[in-house]
Design a protein around this motif. Structure first.
Motif, short mmCIF file in Angstrom:
data_model
loop_
_atom_site.label_atom_id
_atom_site.label_comp_id
_atom_site.label_asym_id
_atom_site.label_seq_id
_atom_site.Cartn_x
_atom_site.Cartn_y
_atom_site.Cartn_z
N HIS A 104 0.88 -1.17 0.00
CA HIS A 104 0.00 0.00 0.00
C HIS A 104 0.92 1.21 0.00
O HIS A 104 1.83 1.30 0.83
CB HIS A 104 -0.89 0.00 1.25
CG HIS A 104 -1.95 1.07 1.24
ND1 HIS A 104 -1.66 2.41 1.28
CD2 HIS A 104 -3.32 0.99 1.20
CE1 HIS A 104 -2.77 3.11 1.27
NE2 HIS A 104 -3.79 2.27 1.22
N VAL A 148 -5.53 -3.74 7.44
CA VAL A 148 -4.94 -5.00 7.92
C VAL A 148 -5.66 -6.17 7.28
O VAL A 148 -5.03 -7.13 6.80
CB VAL A 148 -5.01 -5.08 9.46
CG1 VAL A 148 -4.67 -6.49 9.94
CG2 VAL A 148 -4.06 -4.06 10.10
N GLN A 149 -6.97 -6.12 7.24
CA GLN A 149 -7.76 -7.20 6.65
C GLN A 149 -7.54 -7.28 5.14
O GLN A 149 -7.56 -8.38 4.57
CB GLN A 149 -9.24 -7.00 6.97
CG GLN A 149 -9.58 -7.17 8.45
CD GLN A 149 -9.14 -8.51 8.99
OE1 GLN A 149 -9.31 -9.56 8.36
NE2 GLN A 149 -8.55 -8.49 10.20
N PHE A 151 -4.70 -6.63 3.54
CA PHE A 151 -3.44 -7.35 3.36
C PHE A 151 -3.65 -8.85 3.54
O PHE A 151 -3.17 -9.66 2.74
CB PHE A 151 -2.40 -6.85 4.36
CG PHE A 151 -1.59 -5.67 3.91
CD1 PHE A 151 -0.41 -5.84 3.21
CD2 PHE A 151 -2.01 -4.37 4.20
CE1 PHE A 151 0.35 -4.75 2.80
CE2 PHE A 151 -1.26 -3.27 3.80
CZ PHE A 151 -0.08 -3.46 3.10
N ALA A 152 -4.38 -9.22 4.58
CA ALA A 152 -4.61 -10.65 4.86
C ALA A 152 -5.43 -11.30 3.75
O ALA A 152 -5.16 -12.44 3.35
CB ALA A 152 -5.30 -10.81 6.21
N ILE A 168 5.55 -8.93 2.52
CA ILE A 168 5.02 -7.64 2.94
C ILE A 168 6.05 -6.58 2.57
O ILE A 168 7.21 -6.68 2.95
CB ILE A 168 4.79 -7.60 4.47
CG1 ILE A 168 3.84 -8.73 4.91
CG2 ILE A 168 4.24 -6.24 4.89
CD1 ILE A 168 3.84 -8.94 6.43
N VAL A 176 3.57 0.80 5.29
CA VAL A 176 4.09 0.10 6.47
C VAL A 176 5.31 0.83 7.00
O VAL A 176 5.46 1.02 8.21
CB VAL A 176 4.42 -1.37 6.12
CG1 VAL A 176 5.14 -2.04 7.29
CG2 VAL A 176 3.14 -2.14 5.78
N GLU A 204 0.14 -6.58 13.20
CA GLU A 204 -1.24 -7.01 12.95
C GLU A 204 -1.40 -7.56 11.54
O GLU A 204 -2.11 -8.55 11.32
CB GLU A 204 -2.20 -5.86 13.20
CG GLU A 204 -2.33 -5.50 14.68
CD GLU A 204 -3.35 -4.39 14.92
OE1 GLU A 204 -3.76 -3.72 13.94
OE2 GLU A 204 -3.73 -4.20 16.09
N ILE A 205 -0.74 -6.92 10.57
CA ILE A 205 -0.79 -7.44 9.19
C ILE A 205 -0.22 -8.85 9.16
O ILE A 205 -0.84 -9.77 8.58
CB ILE A 205 0.01 -6.52 8.25
CG1 ILE A 205 -0.73 -5.21 8.00
CG2 ILE A 205 0.29 -7.22 6.91
CD1 ILE A 205 0.07 -4.19 7.24
N TYR A 206 0.94 -9.05 9.77
CA TYR A 206 1.56 -10.37 9.77
C TYR A 206 0.66 -11.40 10.45
O TYR A 206 0.44 -12.51 9.91
CB TYR A 206 2.93 -10.34 10.45
CG TYR A 206 3.49 -11.73 10.63
CD1 TYR A 206 4.08 -12.40 9.57
CD2 TYR A 206 3.36 -12.41 11.84
CE1 TYR A 206 4.54 -13.69 9.70
CE2 TYR A 206 3.82 -13.70 11.99
CZ TYR A 206 4.41 -14.34 10.92
OH TYR A 206 4.85 -15.63 11.06
N GLU A 208 -2.59 -11.44 10.97
CA GLU A 208 -3.80 -11.74 10.20
C GLU A 208 -3.46 -12.52 8.94
O GLU A 208 -4.22 -13.40 8.52
CB GLU A 208 -4.54 -10.44 9.86
CG GLU A 208 -5.22 -9.79 11.05
CD GLU A 208 -6.26 -10.71 11.69
OE1 GLU A 208 -7.08 -11.30 10.96
OE2 GLU A 208 -6.24 -10.84 12.92
N MET A 209 -2.35 -12.20 8.33
CA MET A 209 -1.89 -12.98 7.18
C MET A 209 -1.63 -14.42 7.58
O MET A 209 -2.04 -15.36 6.88
CB MET A 209 -0.58 -12.38 6.62
CG MET A 209 -0.75 -11.33 5.58
SD MET A 209 0.90 -11.03 4.87
CE MET A 209 0.51 -9.68 3.78
#
Length: 403
Positions: A104, A148-149, A151-152, A168, A176, A204-206, A208-209
């Motif tokens: 992003h 975050v969602q 990315f996941a 990422i 990021v 959080e990205i990691y 949720e991924m």
């Protein structure tokens, strides 16, 4: 056997067939609706035939409303799942790992793409960039959770399509990286302030991924060693972020540095191999595979870096835009030419102002030639990529851009 030809097993059990890592380069070949197409398939098929153990895509955007440049691929849903599956099928031939880089741009979305970009805080790019980039607005906490969602979800779609991993993009001044930087992130809530809060978005990205793709699927991170700014993300902070991510189960870290205002990712550092000094320090602190990208100009320098355990993989980008089969040639023992082109207009004053941006356009042109089944063109004439850049973004576009 050459060290670069040896396999590398990740902690999750996935084995990479050799130590060549094709780092991301933005292809800018998507359709007007930001969809992947046959050009991506042909380009990545060539790289799969070229011998690299891991091939990373150019940045795939997770939000259709936030683009870094024209021609970015956007993956938000299953509308392109058929094309993605063919891209993954061709790109994973010969045991190649094909990892999708997810990104992003945040405030690094040019005026031609975003009227009101978003960022952690409403901190614009520096004065010399004001003509090319609109000032951003600060994201709300709800919007952060939504990103975050996104990315996941894109990671989930990458796995469903057959890509064998994701990366990422946490470097080069994109969103990021903006959250990690104390200059760009001036929030006073749970996402700002001390480093633990500034890295919360990445964590959080990691997490949720990882929930979306499972424990056996590689997740990598591209991270700045530093923003090369006295008010930005520092080397010490970078090491702390890697330590945190390694403790969470991150599979691999690729080291880079800089942003649009300090474009070390395109201009390099004083040493032949960019960021190698930082990688040495990092490997003393964490037990996670490290990739150093940029500056390798001979098989001997690659072998030396691996032999001394300064890096676990050899990251290459631009040389593979000129010779996509370079890894195979090196492993076959040839004296392969590992070069990049220094472009010039012939006008010294103009060359001083066009920066790395024109070089990026030149290499994107070579990627398109490979995708069209044509030979690459090695030359140093900057005028064609310069005119193409101005036609696309206007005269304000002569600023550093991503590699």
């Amino acid at each position: 056997m050459m060290r670069v030809a040896e396999p590398l097993k990740l902690a999750n059990g996935v084995e990479l067939k050799n130590r060549f890592f094709k780092s991301a380069m933005s292809e800018t070949m998507a359709s007007s609706m930001n969809q992947p197409n046959e050009k991506h398939i042909r380009l990545y098929h060539e790289w799969a035939k070229g011998g690299a153990g891991v091939v990373v895509t150019g940045n795939v955007m997770v939000d259709r409303n936030a683009l870094g440049e024209p021609g970015n691929v956007v993956i938000e849903d299953e509308r392109d799942i058929g094309m993605l599956r063919e891209w993954a099928r061709k790109g994973t031939e010969n045991g190649t790992q094909l990892w999708m880089q997810l990104n992003h741009p945040g405030k690094q979305s040019p005026k031609s793409m975003s009227k009101k970009p978003v960022a952690p805080s409403a901190v614009p790019l520096g004065d010399k960039f004001r003509g090319a980039f609109n000032p951003p607005r600060a994201l709300t906490v709800e919007e952060i959770k939504q990103l975050v969602q996104k990315f996941a979800n894109t990671a989930r779609l990458a796995r469903k399509a057959g890509f064998t991993g994701v990366q990422i993009h946490g470097a080069h001044g994109y969103l990021v990286n903006q959250f990690l930087s104390p200059h760009d992130n001036q929030r006073e809530d749970e996402y700002g302030g001390r480093l633990e809060n500034r890295m919360k978005f990445l964590v959080e990205i990691y997490e949720e991924m990882r929930y979306a793709v499972g424990a056996d699927y590689p997740i990598a991170l591209k991270l700045n060693s530093s923003d090369f700014s006295r008010v930005g993300f520092t080397e010490e902070e970078s090491i702390q972020v890697v330590e945190k991510m390694a403790s969470l189960g991150l599979d691999l870290i690729e080291i880079s540095g800089g942003n649009y205002e300090q474009p070390k990712m395109s201009t390099g550092t004083d040493s032949e191999v960019f960021f190698l000094d930082y990688a040495r320090k990092l490997k003393e602190e964490v037990d996670i595979p490290v990739v150093v990208t940029g500056g390798f100009r001979s098989p001997e320098s690659m072998e030396s870096a691996l032999e001394k355990n300064h890096t676990d993989m050899i990251g290459i980008a631009r040389p593979l835009a000129l010779e996509p089969h370079l890894p195979k040639e090196i492993m076959a023992g040839s004296n392969a030419e590992i070069t990049t082109q220094h472009l010039t207009t012939g006008v010294k004053a103009l060359d001083a102002n066009i920066g790395p941006a024109v070089g990026n356009v030149y290499y994107a042109m070579q990627l398109k030639r490979i995708a069209e089944g044509k030979a690459t063109q090695r030359h140093t004439n900057a005028w064609r990529p310069l005119l193409h850049l101005i036609a696309t973004h206007g005269p304000h576009a002569l600023k550093p851009k991503r590699r």
